[in-house]
Design a protein around this motif. Structure first.
Motif, PDB file in Angstrom:
ATOM      1  N   UNK A   9       5.721   6.235 -31.708  1.00 41.31           N
ATOM      2  CA  UNK A   9       5.375   5.059 -30.900  1.00 41.31           C
ATOM      3  C   UNK A   9       5.333   5.472 -29.436  1.00 41.31           C
ATOM      4  N   UNK A  10       4.155   5.350 -28.842  1.00 41.39           N
ATOM      5  CA  UNK A  10       3.959   5.664 -27.436  1.00 41.39           C
ATOM      6  C   UNK A  10       4.188   4.380 -26.646  1.00 41.39           C
ATOM      7  N   UNK A  11       5.288   4.328 -25.907  1.00 41.30           N
ATOM      8  CA  UNK A  11       5.700   3.108 -25.214  1.00 41.30           C
ATOM      9  C   UNK A  11       5.170   3.094 -23.784  1.00 41.30           C
ATOM     10  N   UNK A  12       4.276   2.167 -23.521  1.00 40.03           N
ATOM     11  CA  UNK A  12       3.671   2.008 -22.199  1.00 40.03           C
ATOM     12  C   UNK A  12       4.570   1.081 -21.371  1.00 40.03           C
ATOM     13  N   UNK A  13       4.751   1.334 -20.076  1.00 41.16           N
ATOM     14  CA  UNK A  13       5.611   0.463 -19.259  1.00 41.16           C
ATOM     15  C   UNK A  13       5.281  -1.016 -19.440  1.00 41.16           C
ATOM     16  N   UNK A  14       6.327  -1.838 -19.484  1.00 43.36           N
ATOM     17  CA  UNK A  14       6.251  -3.283 -19.691  1.00 43.36           C
ATOM     18  C   UNK A  14       5.782  -3.622 -21.106  1.00 43.36           C
ATOM     19  N   UNK A  15       6.067  -2.723 -22.053  1.00 42.35           N
ATOM     20  CA  UNK A  15       5.746  -3.020 -23.441  1.00 42.35           C
ATOM     21  C   UNK A  15       6.561  -4.212 -23.923  1.00 42.35           C
ATOM     22  N   UNK A  16       6.109  -4.824 -24.993  1.00 44.54           N
ATOM     23  CA  UNK A  16       6.734  -6.049 -25.495  1.00 44.54           C
ATOM     24  C   UNK A  16       7.841  -5.705 -26.486  1.00 44.54           C
ATOM     25  N   UNK A  17       9.052  -6.189 -26.213  1.00 48.60           N
ATOM     26  CA  UNK A  17      10.203  -5.815 -27.025  1.00 48.60           C
ATOM     27  C   UNK A  17      10.131  -6.396 -28.431  1.00 48.60           C
ATOM     28  N   UNK A  52      10.733   1.281 -20.128  1.00 45.61           N
ATOM     29  CA  UNK A  52      11.234  -0.046 -19.771  1.00 45.61           C
ATOM     30  C   UNK A  52      10.265  -1.102 -20.272  1.00 45.61           C
ATOM     31  N   UNK A  53      10.801  -2.074 -21.004  1.00 49.11           N
ATOM     32  CA  UNK A  53       9.943  -3.114 -21.565  1.00 49.11           C
ATOM     33  C   UNK A  53       9.882  -4.311 -20.617  1.00 49.11           C
ATOM     34  N   UNK A  54       9.111  -5.315 -21.003  1.00 47.98           N
ATOM     35  CA  UNK A  54       8.849  -6.440 -20.102  1.00 47.98           C
ATOM     36  C   UNK A  54      10.080  -7.293 -19.846  1.00 47.98           C
ATOM     37  N   UNK A  55      11.091  -7.232 -20.730  1.00 51.37           N
ATOM     38  CA  UNK A  55      12.302  -8.014 -20.476  1.00 51.37           C
ATOM     39  C   UNK A  55      13.354  -7.227 -19.708  1.00 51.37           C
ATOM     40  N   UNK A  56      12.992  -6.017 -19.268  1.00 47.79           N
ATOM     41  CA  UNK A  56      13.888  -5.205 -18.459  1.00 47.79           C
ATOM     42  C   UNK A  56      14.764  -4.250 -19.228  1.00 47.79           C
ATOM     43  N   UNK A  76       0.227   3.055 -30.127  1.00 50.97           N
ATOM     44  CA  UNK A  76       0.410   2.748 -28.711  1.00 50.97           C
ATOM     45  C   UNK A  76       0.905   1.311 -28.620  1.00 50.97           C
ATOM     46  N   UNK A  77       1.957   1.099 -27.850  1.00 51.72           N
ATOM     47  CA  UNK A  77       2.528  -0.237 -27.700  1.00 51.72           C
ATOM     48  C   UNK A  77       2.617  -0.585 -26.223  1.00 51.72           C
ATOM     49  N   UNK A  78       1.962  -1.661 -25.837  1.00 50.36           N
ATOM     50  CA  UNK A  78       2.011  -2.127 -24.447  1.00 50.36           C
ATOM     51  C   UNK A  78       2.302  -3.617 -24.444  1.00 50.36           C
ATOM     52  N   UNK A  79       2.241  -4.224 -23.257  1.00 46.73           N
ATOM     53  CA  UNK A  79       2.543  -5.644 -23.156  1.00 46.73           C
ATOM     54  C   UNK A  79       1.820  -6.253 -21.971  1.00 46.73           C
ATOM     55  N   UNK A  80       2.572  -6.893 -21.088  1.00 48.30           N
ATOM     56  CA  UNK A  80       1.959  -7.552 -19.940  1.00 48.30           C
ATOM     57  C   UNK A  80       1.448  -6.517 -18.939  1.00 48.30           C
ATOM     58  N   UNK A  81       0.499  -6.941 -18.102  1.00 49.89           N
ATOM     59  CA  UNK A  81      -0.060  -6.100 -17.032  1.00 49.89           C
ATOM     60  C   UNK A  81      -0.566  -4.756 -17.557  1.00 49.89           C
ATOM     61  N   UNK A  82      -1.114  -4.765 -18.765  1.00 52.88           N
ATOM     62  CA  UNK A  82      -1.553  -3.503 -19.371  1.00 52.88           C
ATOM     63  C   UNK A  82      -2.584  -2.798 -18.506  1.00 52.88           C
TER      64      UNK A  82
END
Length: 316
Positions: A9-17, A52-56, A76-82
């Motif tokens: 799992x490639x975790x992009x900053x602000x990914x969704x927990x 670091x995910x979107x909830x900090x 690939x896993x991302x979240x807000x502000x991708x």
């Protein structure tokens, strides 16, 4: 002898927990229930130390982009502000991975990243509904689905949240059978497992507790004509009722007029485009059915308390 499948799992900053948990927990539980090491997983981030995910919450990872191990599946896993987290290094990693044996997937907003890499052209894909407007404007060559996940493409995609669990259960069932997938779902106390074709958003009927087919049809017509709005009279004629009946239905169920509801739909699309794309205010005004940028700005400010230009500047 059981073969262990390795997921990275490639975790992009602000990914969704929530998507992160829903991706890994079904794999862990599948190992537990089966009594075998069916799955192993690794985590990767740009710096190779934390993500670091979107909830900090900060998560320790195993690898950097440069040291991603050989694996069977790379998600690939991302979240807000991708949009703020797509850089050449990330795109190069994905393009390189495409030439290897790993099957590639995207979770939550990560279909945006794969589309940027040119990996979804001509393919069906799912992304969280909040990104739909901007995605369709920027990547018209991708066949965007409103379903919770797409698993029957060479690149699998899930719209995030609990849809990630649905995708993982689907993959478990495909490889190890429905009985194991059901046992995993039971352990998760997850009794509403969805097929990939399930819609992401709650239906209009469910959301409002409505049973009026005319209202549903009218809103469908509005959604299909956001860029080139049509009059309430035309909508009423299209669905086979009078304009006065249409007014009464909207007043009864939504406490507003058809015109106001229609404008709100267009403004919501405009806001999505302002937040998700680099299009100019003029382009967004036209894409949302407003002929004049000046009129668009006035209506937008009345709705959201900020001008379109200021909205864009808050994201710069």
């Amino acid at each position: 002898m059981t073969t262990t499948e390795h997921f990275t799992f490639l975790l992009v900053p602000e990914f969704t927990h929530i998507a992160f948990s829903c991706a890994i927990e079904p794999l862990r539980i599948a190992n537990l229930v089966s009594g075998a090491d069916l799955y192993q997983w690794s985590l990767a981030s740009e710096n190779g130390e934390t993500a670091t995910c979107s909830n900090g919450t900060v998560t320790l990872v195993d690898h950097s982009y440069a040291t991603i191990p050989a694996c069977d599946r790379l998600f690939v896993l991302s979240g807000i502000h991708v949009q703020n987290h797509v850089d050449p290094a990330l795109l190069n990693v994905l393009r390189k991975a495409r030439t290897g044996k790993a099957k590639i997937g995207a979770l939550c907003s990560a279909a945006y990243i794969l589309a940027k890499a040119g990996m979804l052209d001509g393919k069906r894909a799912a992304i969280h509904w909040d990104f739909h407007d901007g995605f369709m404007e920027e990547f018209p060559e991708v066949s965007l689905e409103s379903s919770v996940f797409v698993a029957d493409e060479t690149i699998v995609t899930a719209s995030g949240g609990t849809a990630t669990a649905d995708l993982m259960l689907n993959l478990i069932a495909t490889t190890h059978g429905n009985d194991l997938a059901i046992a995993v779902a039971d352990q998760m106390v997850y009794n509403a497992v969805r097929e990939g074709t399930a819609e992401q958003r709650v239906s209009l009927q469910s959301r409002h507790g409505m049973r009026n087919p005319h209202l549903v049809k009218a809103i469908q017509v509005m959604n299909e004509n956001l860029e080139t709005p049509i009059s309430p009279a035309t909508i009423a004629s299209d669905i086979g009722i009078s304009t006065r009946q249409l007014e009464r239905i909207f007043g009864r169920y939504l406490n507003c007029s058809p015109k106001k509801y229609y404008v709100d739909l267009r403004l919501q699309k405009a806001r999505n485009l302002l937040v998700q794309t680099d299009q100019s205010v003029t382009e967004i005004a036209l894409a949302s059915g407003f002929e004049s940028p000046g009129h668009f700005s006035r209506v937008y400010r009345a709705k959201f308390g900020i001008t379109p230009t200021a909205q864009q500047n808050t994201l710069s």
